[in-house]
Design a protein around this motif. Structure first.
Motif, PDB file in Angstrom:
ATOM      1  N   ARG A  97     -18.946  22.444   3.177  1.00 49.42           N
ATOM      2  CA  ARG A  97     -19.822  22.437   4.346  1.00 49.42           C
ATOM      3  C   ARG A  97     -19.794  23.830   4.997  1.00 49.42           C
ATOM      4  O   ARG A  97     -18.957  24.662   4.645  1.00 49.42           O
ATOM      5  CB  ARG A  97     -19.375  21.381   5.357  1.00 49.42           C
ATOM      6  CG  ARG A  97     -17.967  21.592   5.876  1.00 49.42           C
ATOM      7  CD  ARG A  97     -17.515  20.443   6.750  1.00 49.42           C
ATOM      8  NE  ARG A  97     -17.434  19.200   6.009  1.00 49.42           N
ATOM      9  CZ  ARG A  97     -16.360  18.842   5.278  1.00 49.42           C
ATOM     10  NH1 ARG A  97     -15.307  19.645   5.194  1.00 49.42           N
ATOM     11  NH2 ARG A  97     -16.335  17.713   4.640  1.00 49.42           N
ATOM     12  N   LEU A  98     -20.715  24.053   5.918  1.00 47.25           N
ATOM     13  CA  LEU A  98     -20.782  25.338   6.608  1.00 47.25           C
ATOM     14  C   LEU A  98     -19.449  25.677   7.252  1.00 47.25           C
ATOM     15  O   LEU A  98     -18.833  24.826   7.904  1.00 47.25           O
ATOM     16  CB  LEU A  98     -21.875  25.305   7.673  1.00 47.25           C
ATOM     17  CG  LEU A  98     -23.332  25.260   7.181  1.00 47.25           C
ATOM     18  CD1 LEU A  98     -24.288  25.153   8.361  1.00 47.25           C
ATOM     19  CD2 LEU A  98     -23.654  26.489   6.355  1.00 47.25           C
ATOM     20  N   GLY A  99     -19.006  26.917   7.049  1.00 41.57           N
ATOM     21  CA  GLY A  99     -17.731  27.366   7.597  1.00 41.57           C
ATOM     22  C   GLY A  99     -16.591  27.318   6.610  1.00 41.57           C
ATOM     23  O   GLY A  99     -15.537  27.906   6.862  1.00 41.57           O
ATOM     24  N   ASP A 100     -16.768  26.646   5.463  1.00 38.97           N
ATOM     25  CA  ASP A 100     -15.718  26.591   4.450  1.00 38.97           C
ATOM     26  C   ASP A 100     -15.594  27.934   3.740  1.00 38.97           C
ATOM     27  O   ASP A 100     -16.526  28.743   3.723  1.00 38.97           O
ATOM     28  CB  ASP A 100     -16.018  25.495   3.421  1.00 38.97           C
ATOM     29  CG  ASP A 100     -15.768  24.095   3.965  1.00 38.97           C
ATOM     30  OD1 ASP A 100     -15.215  23.983   5.066  1.00 38.97           O
ATOM     31  OD2 ASP A 100     -16.140  23.115   3.275  1.00 38.97           O
ATOM     32  N   GLU A 101     -14.434  28.146   3.138  1.00 35.76           N
ATOM     33  CA  GLU A 101     -14.181  29.384   2.417  1.00 35.76           C
ATOM     34  C   GLU A 101     -15.044  29.498   1.163  1.00 35.76           C
ATOM     35  O   GLU A 101     -15.363  28.494   0.514  1.00 35.76           O
ATOM     36  CB  GLU A 101     -12.708  29.468   2.012  1.00 35.76           C
ATOM     37  CG  GLU A 101     -11.754  29.607   3.175  1.00 35.76           C
ATOM     38  CD  GLU A 101     -10.313  29.737   2.721  1.00 35.76           C
ATOM     39  OE1 GLU A 101     -10.056  29.571   1.511  1.00 35.76           O
ATOM     40  OE2 GLU A 101      -9.445  29.998   3.571  1.00 35.76           O
ATOM     41  N   VAL A 102     -15.403  30.721   0.830  1.00 36.53           N
ATOM     42  CA  VAL A 102     -16.073  31.042  -0.437  1.00 36.53           C
ATOM     43  C   VAL A 102     -15.177  32.049  -1.157  1.00 36.53           C
ATOM     44  O   VAL A 102     -14.787  33.062  -0.571  1.00 36.53           O
ATOM     45  CB  VAL A 102     -17.478  31.631  -0.196  1.00 36.53           C
ATOM     46  CG1 VAL A 102     -18.129  32.016  -1.525  1.00 36.53           C
ATOM     47  CG2 VAL A 102     -18.347  30.649   0.581  1.00 36.53           C
ATOM     48  N   ILE A 103     -14.845  31.777  -2.402  1.00 37.93           N
ATOM     49  CA  ILE A 103     -13.820  32.554  -3.098  1.00 37.93           C
ATOM     50  C   ILE A 103     -14.159  34.032  -3.167  1.00 37.93           C
ATOM     51  O   ILE A 103     -13.292  34.889  -2.931  1.00 37.93           O
ATOM     52  CB  ILE A 103     -13.576  31.992  -4.507  1.00 37.93           C
ATOM     53  CG1 ILE A 103     -12.944  30.591  -4.421  1.00 37.93           C
ATOM     54  CG2 ILE A 103     -12.674  32.935  -5.321  1.00 37.93           C
ATOM     55  CD1 ILE A 103     -11.578  30.558  -3.769  1.00 37.93           C
ATOM     56  N   HIS A 104     -15.405  34.387  -3.493  1.00 36.49           N
ATOM     57  CA  HIS A 104     -15.690  35.824  -3.651  1.00 36.49           C
ATOM     58  C   HIS A 104     -15.557  36.571  -2.322  1.00 36.49           C
ATOM     59  O   HIS A 104     -15.208  37.758  -2.311  1.00 36.49           O
ATOM     60  CB  HIS A 104     -17.051  36.076  -4.320  1.00 36.49           C
ATOM     61  CG  HIS A 104     -18.252  35.686  -3.514  1.00 36.49           C
ATOM     62  ND1 HIS A 104     -18.886  34.474  -3.674  1.00 36.49           N
ATOM     63  CD2 HIS A 104     -18.951  36.356  -2.562  1.00 36.49           C
ATOM     64  CE1 HIS A 104     -19.930  34.419  -2.872  1.00 36.49           C
ATOM     65  NE2 HIS A 104     -19.996  35.541  -2.175  1.00 36.49           N
ATOM     66  N   ILE A 105     -15.773  35.891  -1.202  1.00 34.49           N
ATOM     67  CA  ILE A 105     -15.565  36.522   0.101  1.00 34.49           C
ATOM     68  C   ILE A 105     -14.077  36.604   0.429  1.00 34.49           C
ATOM     69  O   ILE A 105     -13.586  37.634   0.921  1.00 34.49           O
ATOM     70  CB  ILE A 105     -16.313  35.755   1.205  1.00 34.49           C
ATOM     71  CG1 ILE A 105     -17.819  35.740   0.922  1.00 34.49           C
ATOM     72  CG2 ILE A 105     -16.017  36.373   2.571  1.00 34.49           C
ATOM     73  CD1 ILE A 105     -18.468  37.111   0.882  1.00 34.49           C
ATOM     74  N   GLU A 106     -13.348  35.541   0.147  1.00 40.74           N
ATOM     75  CA  GLU A 106     -11.915  35.534   0.440  1.00 40.74           C
ATOM     76  C   GLU A 106     -11.172  36.575  -0.392  1.00 40.74           C
ATOM     77  O   GLU A 106     -10.248  37.235   0.096  1.00 40.74           O
ATOM     78  CB  GLU A 106     -11.334  34.142   0.199  1.00 40.74           C
ATOM     79  CG  GLU A 106     -11.857  33.084   1.153  1.00 40.74           C
ATOM     80  CD  GLU A 106     -11.684  33.477   2.613  1.00 40.74           C
ATOM     81  OE1 GLU A 106     -10.563  33.874   2.989  1.00 40.74           O
ATOM     82  OE2 GLU A 106     -12.678  33.408   3.368  1.00 40.74           O
ATOM     83  N   LEU A 107     -11.546  36.755  -1.656  1.00 40.77           N
ATOM     84  CA  LEU A 107     -10.906  37.767  -2.497  1.00 40.77           C
ATOM     85  C   LEU A 107     -11.230  39.169  -2.003  1.00 40.77           C
ATOM     86  O   LEU A 107     -10.366  40.052  -1.999  1.00 40.77           O
ATOM     87  CB  LEU A 107     -11.339  37.593  -3.957  1.00 40.77           C
ATOM     88  CG  LEU A 107     -10.790  36.355  -4.660  1.00 40.77           C
ATOM     89  CD1 LEU A 107     -11.402  36.223  -6.055  1.00 40.77           C
ATOM     90  CD2 LEU A 107      -9.269  36.409  -4.765  1.00 40.77           C
ATOM     91  N   ARG A 108     -12.457  39.381  -1.564  1.00 38.27           N
ATOM     92  CA  ARG A 108     -12.823  40.684  -1.004  1.00 38.27           C
ATOM     93  C   ARG A 108     -12.014  40.987   0.247  1.00 38.27           C
ATOM     94  O   ARG A 108     -11.540  42.112   0.447  1.00 38.27           O
ATOM     95  CB  ARG A 108     -14.320  40.709  -0.704  1.00 38.27           C
ATOM     96  CG  ARG A 108     -14.819  42.025  -0.104  1.00 38.27           C
ATOM     97  CD  ARG A 108     -14.948  41.960   1.398  1.00 38.27           C
ATOM     98  NE  ARG A 108     -16.068  41.126   1.785  1.00 38.27           N
ATOM     99  CZ  ARG A 108     -16.300  40.739   3.030  1.00 38.27           C
ATOM    100  NH1 ARG A 108     -15.474  41.083   4.006  1.00 38.27           N
ATOM    101  NH2 ARG A 108     -17.338  39.980   3.326  1.00 38.27           N
TER     102      ARG A 108
END
Length: 216
Positions: A97-108
């Protein structure tokens, strides 16, 4: 020894301690181990990726990313047990849902430095064109270029000398990416001799470590 890009300019990776980093970032950097995100794309040289991870693990915190084509060459058993290897299937698995983590953003966000080794001709072309159709290229497209990116290409000698490669290297040079040039040897794919083989993992490691320790 200075490294030069295809235009003849000295490679000068962007300073991770630049204006966007701030004093607090400097304090964090020197008080913990560096965070290195290692990425492999679809080149035969990806069989050395486990060795590359081992080179960095004694010095840094390491996370790894591999494209689907890179997985053809990577033996997962060679990846250090404390290194998480992220693949295409992982990118959106944490998002519901909106606000959850996205892996490519978290790794960056997590990484201090991104190292793409090997960088295939195909992935180089994607990056140069701004495409972001897999986990690795999404990381690159979302990257904060106040932090350095190193690329270690690996491809057939004729691919390396192709005019498209020069254009693509000029494009990524404009982003501030630092080139670790390929070397000349008999290539694993096709057996042809010439420049295009990825630099040795030990050389890639020493290049990044010297750069990092000169900028903390």
């Amino acid at each position: 020894m200075m490294e030069y890009d295809v235009t003849g300019k000295v490679v000068q990776p962007m300073d991770p301690m630049g204006s966007n980093a701030g004093g607090s970032s400097r304090t964090r950097r020197v008080s913990r181990r560096p965070r290195i995100l290692l990425a492999a794309s679809g080149s035969v040289a990806a069989w050395k990726f486990g060795h590359l991870c081992h080179c960095f693990c004694e010095w840094a915190e390491v996370k790894a990313v591999a494209t689907a084509n890179a997985l053809h060459f990577i033996d997962r058993n060679t990846i250090p047990s404390d290194v998480v290897l992220y693949t295409e299937e992982d990118d959106w698995c944490t998002w519901q849902r909106l606000g959850d983590e996205v892996i490519h953003i978290e790794l960056r966000r997590w990484a201090d430095i991104l190292v793409i080794a090997p960088l295939s001709a195909n992935t180089l072309a994607k990056i140069a064109g701004g495409l972001c159709d897999n986990l690795l290229t999404c990381i690159v497209r979302a990257w904060d270029y106040a932090k350095p990116v190193f690329i270690a290409p690996s491809m057939n000698a004729y691919m390396w000398s192709n005019p498209f490669t020069e254009r693509h290297l000029m494009a990524v040079d404009e982003l501030g990416m630092a080139l670790i040039p390929p070397v000349s040897q008999r290539l694993a794919a096709g057996g042809e001799a010439g420049t295009g083989a990825m630099a040795e993992p030990s050389h890639i490691y020493s290049t990044i470590r010297l750069y990092y320790e000169g900028h903390i």
